[in-house]
Design a protein around this motif. Structure first.
Motif, PDB file in Angstrom:
ATOM      1  N   LEU A 166       0.634   6.121  -7.757  1.00  0.00           N
ATOM      2  CA  LEU A 166      -0.279   7.098  -7.150  1.00  0.00           C
ATOM      3  C   LEU A 166      -0.549   8.250  -8.118  1.00  0.00           C
ATOM      4  O   LEU A 166       0.219   8.472  -9.060  1.00  0.00           O
ATOM      5  CB  LEU A 166       0.330   7.631  -5.849  1.00  0.00           C
ATOM      6  N   PRO A 167      -1.615   9.022  -7.884  1.00  0.00           N
ATOM      7  CA  PRO A 167      -1.927  10.152  -8.781  1.00  0.00           C
ATOM      8  C   PRO A 167      -0.795  11.167  -8.850  1.00  0.00           C
ATOM      9  O   PRO A 167       0.023  11.269  -7.929  1.00  0.00           O
ATOM     10  CB  PRO A 167      -3.172  10.778  -8.133  1.00  0.00           C
ATOM     11  N   ARG A 168      -0.774  11.935  -9.933  1.00  0.00           N
ATOM     12  CA  ARG A 168       0.352  12.847 -10.196  1.00  0.00           C
ATOM     13  C   ARG A 168       0.457  14.001  -9.211  1.00  0.00           C
ATOM     14  O   ARG A 168       1.508  14.603  -9.065  1.00  0.00           O
ATOM     15  CB  ARG A 168       0.228  13.436 -11.615  1.00  0.00           C
ATOM     16  N   ASP A 169      -0.639  14.302  -8.518  1.00  0.00           N
ATOM     17  CA  ASP A 169      -0.570  15.450  -7.602  1.00  0.00           C
ATOM     18  C   ASP A 169      -0.219  15.039  -6.174  1.00  0.00           C
ATOM     19  O   ASP A 169      -0.259  15.846  -5.259  1.00  0.00           O
ATOM     20  CB  ASP A 169      -1.894  16.225  -7.615  1.00  0.00           C
ATOM     21  N   GLU A 170       0.117  13.767  -5.971  1.00  0.00           N
ATOM     22  CA  GLU A 170       0.452  13.293  -4.625  1.00  0.00           C
ATOM     23  C   GLU A 170       1.855  13.752  -4.233  1.00  0.00           C
ATOM     24  O   GLU A 170       2.796  13.621  -5.021  1.00  0.00           O
ATOM     25  CB  GLU A 170       0.358  11.767  -4.582  1.00  0.00           C
ATOM     26  N   ARG A 171       1.997  14.312  -3.028  1.00  0.00           N
ATOM     27  CA  ARG A 171       3.294  14.813  -2.568  1.00  0.00           C
ATOM     28  C   ARG A 171       3.724  14.064  -1.318  1.00  0.00           C
ATOM     29  O   ARG A 171       2.989  14.010  -0.326  1.00  0.00           O
ATOM     30  CB  ARG A 171       3.189  16.310  -2.223  1.00  0.00           C
ATOM     31  N   LEU A 172       4.906  13.495  -1.341  1.00  0.00           N
ATOM     32  CA  LEU A 172       5.443  12.744  -0.205  1.00  0.00           C
ATOM     33  C   LEU A 172       5.759  13.706   0.937  1.00  0.00           C
ATOM     34  O   LEU A 172       6.443  14.712   0.750  1.00  0.00           O
ATOM     35  CB  LEU A 172       6.709  12.002  -0.640  1.00  0.00           C
ATOM     36  N   ASP A 173       5.271  13.365   2.131  1.00  0.00           N
ATOM     37  CA  ASP A 173       5.545  14.221   3.281  1.00  0.00           C
ATOM     38  C   ASP A 173       6.805  13.755   4.017  1.00  0.00           C
ATOM     39  O   ASP A 173       7.581  14.567   4.501  1.00  0.00           O
ATOM     40  CB  ASP A 173       4.342  14.192   4.237  1.00  0.00           C
ATOM     41  N   GLY A 174       6.982  12.439   4.096  1.00  0.00           N
ATOM     42  CA  GLY A 174       8.166  11.923   4.774  1.00  0.00           C
ATOM     43  C   GLY A 174       8.151  10.409   4.784  1.00  0.00           C
ATOM     44  O   GLY A 174       7.151   9.781   4.417  1.00  0.00           O
ATOM     45  N   HIS A 175       9.271   9.814   5.175  1.00  0.00           N
ATOM     46  CA  HIS A 175       9.321   8.348   5.272  1.00  0.00           C
ATOM     47  C   HIS A 175      10.192   7.961   6.460  1.00  0.00           C
ATOM     48  O   HIS A 175      11.064   8.725   6.889  1.00  0.00           O
ATOM     49  CB  HIS A 175       9.849   7.729   3.975  1.00  0.00           C
ATOM     50  N   THR A 176       9.929   6.791   6.994  1.00  0.00           N
ATOM     51  CA  THR A 176      10.671   6.321   8.160  1.00  0.00           C
ATOM     52  C   THR A 176      10.791   4.806   8.110  1.00  0.00           C
ATOM     53  O   THR A 176       9.935   4.140   7.531  1.00  0.00           O
ATOM     54  CB  THR A 176       9.960   6.762   9.461  1.00  0.00           C
ATOM     55  N   SER A 177      11.855   4.276   8.696  1.00  0.00           N
ATOM     56  CA  SER A 177      12.020   2.817   8.702  1.00  0.00           C
ATOM     57  C   SER A 177      11.125   2.220   9.773  1.00  0.00           C
ATOM     58  O   SER A 177      10.867   2.846  10.812  1.00  0.00           O
ATOM     59  CB  SER A 177      13.480   2.449   8.940  1.00  0.00           C
TER      60      SER A 177
END
Length: 1107
Positions: A153-164
């Motif tokens: 993904l592009p360098r400015d992408e920020r992960l907000d959260g993850h879930t199973s």
């Protein structure tokens, strides 16, 4: 923590852990503090205290290991020590955090601009009271990097959260368990099994987000539909409502570039993509796939360029039907059919399900017609291209016609880029390559242009339009091959280190031989930088590029290992590097792609090295198959871990190279040993780096450009110099030290940019530590003249500056104008006219600058400038009373901490009173000879001044020669009155720097100086009255006061350096003080202690600066 280790307020604690530090074989239980810039340890047990502070930028090795002596420990190496820490409650977490902080420090050394941009992350806007807040930010950074790398993904992408969750995969009718990741522009899914399924759904493609009905079979399902008519079904979501709300929030913020199908909705549907900001229709036909008609993307590109619409291969390849190509054509058709079936089952475009089958198809080779499309998808370049419409065209427009070092290098390499391919044998292909490379150099000036980029870009242009090639190059340089194409090819050196390590692990019997031959460093750079394109036939190398865009650097390392493995016996028999390189080169030249439908392109390297008996041909697909069979245990996470370890080594070795280069650039006459210079460099560099993380406002000193020469990369400003000066100077002046440091800085800052480099810094230090009494006094003397003496330091310093710069508006520094002041007598008569002509021609735009007389003039000027560097004591300007008082003040402060304090005070009092009387007598004499009226008319009389000066000089020479004999007679002032009067008249015409009168008067002074200095020294045993009598002439000669109204300091008074030197020579205690040898090594040790452990504790600085 700050109080314990003396850290400044700007230092932020990230976390602390209980552990043991092994001192010898004894563990010391204590606390390990990890701050943004330092690793600190403190222990106090049984009355024994241990305190450690290590900067992250000094760490050369950081690893987790387990030995019999140190069970499950973390090893931290710097250049001069090895530290072991063990007995952690959670060693994994601690080590991970240490890795992140060390990585940040390496980024700082590698690329200060990028570091400054990133610095905001570990420094929250709101001050956190909770210690773990910084740690949470660093953890978030690590997760972001991992997320972006996994899904390209592009360098400015920020992960907000993850879930199973689970994902329903229609191709095999299964619910696959895995993790859903949500960021501001993407929803991604990764299965628990590595190859089972990967999915990327850009929010710009989403039309409907629906909460389906739960059931025992499918709890908490969520359906997401896209514009390409695909629907993805997630289930087993823990907090579905919150998740849908987050997706809704992000969809609200997503700019709708394409009006999607957002008409039909049910009441149970949560579809927040109702924001209707209709955009141009340019990508609406099939926005999720690069396979959409190329004409729909033309609006991004430069319309007038023929190559904007398609790859060069389509333009330059004869479009013979597949049927005519026989078996090869049939094979290619089968490949295309396989991919179309795959697209039908797994989807086409960005939202395709990526599975083990996808990889298997890539390994079999991507058909020519789909190569550009799939490269864009697998590299992530498609996402960036779609979200930045018109960006490339804008860059091309901006960069056209702009000249830089990068464009010069690009022009030089354009015709070396695949010259054997017909696409680059004409201006069309060359122009396209020029535009793409120049646009990228304009986008990313930190990289600019690096060799090997031209070869890679030329291949990208064969399979895609200019814009597509540009975005593929962005993905390659900025994400897939990080730091490869910068000035020091750090990324390639890092992966070279990984390759050496993997050779040791997988091919141990060959590893030692390769080290002896020194082959790995030679091969890996050419193989990795060009992705084998420069060493293999084009049709074969492009298959490796296919795999690279899908798998990343892992493929390149696997293939490199497979090549060594295949040639192991021959390599073991090689006697030198040349033989090994030739053998490997011939092997790679014969790696063929028998399935290629393109006409074979002659490989220049193969033509040159084929020899009489070429080795057997090797099929590229067979080589890839072997590389996956033997070396497929390599995992992306392991490679990242190894990259970190190698990055520490590579960057620190580059820093050592820079240090050696800088030290070599220092002139040998500087006086310090190599070891001392290296130590001074480390202290200087540490001070520069401190400005990056503690001094937010010091942007000039904080910014480092790695493309500059090594000597210019690290520079410090006045406040940093003041701190270094205080701890390193042998002339401790107590509270007066910062004032002296400020003067020294102004003296060293020749180019007036308020920054000094290491060479200038060492020159200043050397002046105080080395040389004899005269040299040291000369430095001290200069520190009390402009430009060192600033207007703020004394109430009348402005007039003092005017005293030295009278009649010369263009010169600011008497030291910088040595050339003008001290030319040989023969050159002086002609020089003013030449200078005027020279300056006139410059003002006219150097209209006559090419004529030979001008060249001779500049050569003469250059030669005189070189001569002027060898400054003699006669060259120094005179000092007025105000400056002399400042000098005395400095000397009084300097002696305050010396063991011989009382004797020194008595001596300097004697010398100062003597010199004041000398100046007074000189002033009286000049007043008696009628100087004052002449002074008042100085400015009006200046133009005709040179003639009387020249006459005066001619008349004065005979008496000057006879002066020593005349002096022996004692009081001979009146007998010499006529000549003296002429000297005084000439001196009175002003000592403005650069003015013809000044040139002459100073030269005049030089002639008599030899006499007067001799007489002063020779009469050292005489009475003070006699000494004053002897020096009246000297005082009178150079005295050129400026009219000053209402001043308290006598501006008619002046003294020369020679008089000060001669007076100090009469006091042995002063001579001993300045002749005393000082060891800079002790000061450096103290400074390091101050720098690392007591950065702000003034009580620890005192021992460091005592003389």
């Amino acid at each position: 923590m700050r109080k314990q280790f003396g850290m400044p307020e700007g230092e932020k604690l990230v976390n602390y852990y209980s552990c043991s530090y092994w001192k010898g074989r004894v563990p010391r239980q204590g606390w390990l503090y990890l701050t943004v810039n330092h690793l600190c340890f403190y222990s106090f047990l049984l009355g024994k205290e241990v305190s450690l502070v290590v900067q992250w930028v000094d760490i050369t090795r950081l690893e987790k290991n387990a030995t019999l002596l140190f069970p499950e420990s973390i090893r931290v190496d710097t250049r001069d020590q090895e530290l072991f820490f063990s007995m952690f409650l959670n060693i994994g977490e601690t080590f991970k955090l240490m890795e992140q902080l060390a990585n940040l420090a390496m980024r700082q050394l590698l690329d200060s601009e990028g570091f400054l941009e990133d610095k905001a992350l570990p420094r929250p806007i709101r001050p956190h009271r909770n210690i773990s807040a910084l740690k949470r930010d660093l953890d978030a950074r690590a997760k972001n990097e991992c997320y972006r790398a996994t899904f390209r993904l592009p360098r400015d992408e920020r992960l907000d959260g993850h879930t199973s969750c689970t994902l329903w995969t229609p191709f095999n009718k299964l619910h696959i368990p895995g993790q859903m990741f949500i960021s501001n522009n993407y929803i991604c899914f990764a299965s628990k099994e590595e190859d089972a399924c990967h999915l990327i759904i850009p929010l710009r493609e989403v039309t409907i987000v629906e909460k389906a009905d739960s059931s025992s079979v499918l709890p908490s399902p969520l359906s997401i539909s896209t514009k390409s008519k695909m629907t993805f079904l997630f289930a087993n979501l823990k907090d579905r409502d919150f998740l849908v709300q987050r997706i809704s929030d992000f969809l609200q913020k997503t700019p709708s570039k394409q009006p999607g199908s957002i008409g039909s909705r049910k009441a149970s549907v949560v579809d927040p993509s109702t924001e209707s900001s209709p955009a141009p229709q340019e990508v609406s036909e099939q926005p999720a796939s690069p396979a959409s008609p190329l004409s729909s993307r033309q609006s991004f590109c430069v319309q007038e360029v023929p190559t904007a619409s398609q790859g060069l291969l389509k333009l330059f390849q004869k479009n013979s039907p597949m049927e005519d190509l026989g078996a090869k054509g049939a094979k290619e058709k089968m490949k295309e059919e396989s991919w179309h079936i795959h697209f039908f089952e797994y989807g086409r475009g960005v939202c395709m399900y990526r599975t083990a089958k996808t990889r298997a198809l890539v390994l079999k080779g991507i058909p020519e017609s789909l190569r550009g499309e799939l490269w864009l998808l697998f590299s992530g370049a498609w996402n960036e291209m779609v979200t930045h419409p018109g960006y490339y065209a804008e860059l091309v427009e901006k960069s056209t016609g702009k000249y830089s070092l990068a464009t010069e290098e690009i022009e030089r390499d354009l015709h070396r880029s695949m010259p054997e391919h017909p696409a680059f044998q004409n201006e069309l292909g060359i122009a396209a390559l020029r535009r793409v490379l120049t646009a990228y150099a304009f986008r990313n000036p930190t990289i600019g242009y690096c060799q090997a980029m031209n070869i890679v870009t030329s291949v990208l242009l064969l399979y895609g339009s200019e814009e597509e090639a540009f975005w593929l190059l962005v993905a390659l340089c900025e994400r897939m091959l990080p730091d490869y194409y910068n000035t020091r090819v750090v990324g390639a050196l890092v992966d070279q280190g990984i390759f050496e390590e993997l050779t040791r692990d997988f091919l141990p019997q060959l590893s030692e031989k390769m080290q002896d031959l020194g082959v790995i460093s030679s091969i890996s750079l050419s193989w990795f930088l060009t992705l084998f394109l420069s060493v293999m036939p084009f049709e074969s190398a492009v298959v490796i590029v296919d795999c690279f865009f899908y798998e990343g650097i892992k493929v390149i390392l696997q293939v490199a290992l497979a090549v060594l493995d295949a040639n192991m016996e021959q390599l073991l028999g090689c006697s030198d590097e040349g033989e090994a390189m030739t053998m490997l080169g011939r092997y790679l030249d014969n790696v063929v792609n028998k399935q290629s439908v393109s006409p074979p392109i002659p490989h220049l390297h193969a033509l040159l090295t084929s020899g009489d008996d070429p080795p057997a041909e090797v099929d590229i697909f067979e080589l890839l198959k072997v590389s996956y069979e033997k070396f497929s245990s390599l995992r992306a996470e392991d490679i990242e871990q190894m990259r970190f370890k190698q990055r520490l080594k590579v960057i620190q070795s580059l820093e050592d190279t820079a240090k050696r280069s800088v030290v070599r650039a220092i002139p040998v006459d500087i006086g310090f040993s190599i070891e001392e210079l290296e130590d001074l460099y480390m202290v200087f560099k540490a001070k520069h780096l401190a400005s990056q993380y503690w001094g937010c406002s010091r942007t000039m000193a904080g910014r480092r450009d790695p493309s500059l020469p090594y000597l210019e990369q690290y520079r410090i400003d006045a406040s940093q110099f003041r701190e270094l000066f205080a701890s390193l100077t042998p002339w401790a002046c107590g509270s007066h030290t910062p004032v002296l440091a400020g003067r020294m800085f102004r003296l060293l800052d020749k180019n007036k940019d308020s920054l000094i480099n290491f060479k200038e810094f060492v020159t200043g230090m050397s002046g105080m530590y080395h040389g004899d009494l005269t040299e040291k006094l000369k430095v001290l003397y200069k520190l009390h003249l402009p430009p060192a003496l600033s207007p703020e330091e004394a109430e009348s310093a402005l007039e003092a500056a005017h005293y030295f710069t009278e009649d010369s508006s263009s010169e600011a520094s008497p030291l910088a104008s040595d050339l003008d002041l001290f030319l040989p007598w023969e050159a002086q008569e002609a020089l003013p006219q030449e200078e005027q002509e020279g300056s006139g021609s410059e003002e006219r735009g150097e209209g006559k600058g090419t004529s030979s007389p001008d060249y001779r003039h500049y050569l003469r000027m250059w030669a005189k400038e070189k001569e002027a560097q060898k400054e003699t004591i006669k060259d120094l300007p005179k000092m007025n009373q105000e400056q002399f008082i400042e000098l005395c003040k400095t000397l009084y402060n300097m002696f305050s901490e010396d063991p011989m304090e009382q004797d020194l005070y008595h001596a300097i009092a004697t010398v100062a009173s003597l010199l004041l009387r000398i100046g007074e007598v000189g002033k009286k004499f000049s007043a008696r000879t009628g100087r004052k009226p002449r002074d008042c008319a100085t400015e009006e009389d200046e133009p005709p001044a040179p003639e009387p000066h020249q006459d005066a000089a001619r008349e004065l020479q005979p008496p000057a020669a006879g002066d020593p004999q005349a002096k022996a007679g004692g009081d001979t002032h009146l007998g010499k009155a006529p000549q003296e009067t002429q000297v005084v008249v000439e001196g009175g015409s002003g000592e403005g720097q650069g003015s013809p009168s000044q040139l002459l008067s100073d030269d005049e002074t030089k002639d008599d100086m030899s006499m007067s200095s001799y007489s002063v020294v020779s009469t050292g045993s005489l009475q003070c009255e006699d000494l004053a009598d002897d020096t009246v002439l000297v005082g009178g000669e150079a005295c050129s006061p400026t009219a000053r109204i209402g001043g308290t300091v006598d501006t008619d008074w002046c003294i020369s350096f020679e008089q000060i030197l001669a007076s100090i020579l009469t006091e042995s205690v002063l001579v001993n003080f300045f002749e005393k040898r000082m060891d800079v090594g002790l000061k450096i040790k103290d400074q390091k202690k101050v720098e690392r452990q007591f950065s702000t504790a003034s009580d620890h600085e005192q021992p460091g600066v005592s003389g």
